[in-house]
Write a protein that holds these residues in place. Structure first.
Motif, short mmCIF file in Angstrom:
data_model
loop_
_atom_site.label_atom_id
_atom_site.label_comp_id
_atom_site.label_asym_id
_atom_site.label_seq_id
_atom_site.Cartn_x
_atom_site.Cartn_y
_atom_site.Cartn_z
N TYR A 1 44.13 31.35 47.80
CA TYR A 1 43.11 30.91 46.84
C TYR A 1 43.51 29.56 46.23
N GLU A 2 44.74 29.47 45.74
CA GLU A 2 45.20 28.23 45.11
C GLU A 2 45.21 27.07 46.11
N GLU B 1 46.47 35.24 46.62
CA GLU B 1 46.55 34.33 45.47
C GLU B 1 47.00 32.94 45.92
N ARG C 1 49.68 38.77 46.54
CA ARG C 1 50.30 37.44 46.40
C ARG C 1 49.84 36.47 47.49
N MET D 1 40.62 34.16 40.37
CA MET D 1 41.11 34.83 41.55
C MET D 1 40.39 36.16 41.69
N SER E 1 43.58 41.38 44.50
CA SER E 1 44.24 40.51 45.46
C SER E 1 45.75 40.66 45.41
#
Length: 110
Positions: free
Chosen positions: A13-14, A10, A7, A1, A5
């Motif tokens: 990204y996921e 994140e 939440r 990540m 960054s």
């Protein structure tokens, strides 16, 4: 990540990483695509310290550009040979099986 960054990034990204892996990308490639995408979004929204000009000034996002900068030719190449062949088949054009894409287009009056 990517560093710095929040939440939301994140989760983004996921989500991108998992989507790429579902499409068959390797884990390494999926991580790279996700990180690049998140970093670009961070740059666009002013969350990063520095950003490239294309990240901040590009009027469209990658999906909206539709491959304009991908280096795959100069725009749309028209219908595929198979599409032209099927159209020629419907119009019962003789010799279509041995024709090239350009020949099929010419025979169809394009």
């Amino acid at each position: 990540m990517p560093a710095g960054s929040n939440r939301k990034r994140e989760r983004q990204y996921e989500h991108i990483k998992e989507g790429q892996e579902e499409r068959g990308a390797s884990t390494r490639r999926a991580k790279e695509i996700a990180a690049r995408t998140v970093n670009k979004e961070r740059a666009r929204s002013g969350e990063s310290r520095s950003a490239s000009r294309t990240s901040t000034q590009d009027p469209k996002s990658a999906p909206q550009r539709g491959g304009e900068r991908s280096g795959k030719g100069k725009g749309p190449q028209g219908p595929t040979r198979d599409q032209l062949y099927n159209e020629a088949k419907q119009k019962n054009i003789k010799g279509r099986s041995s024709m090239t894409k350009d020949q099929l287009a010419k025979a169809l009056g394009r």
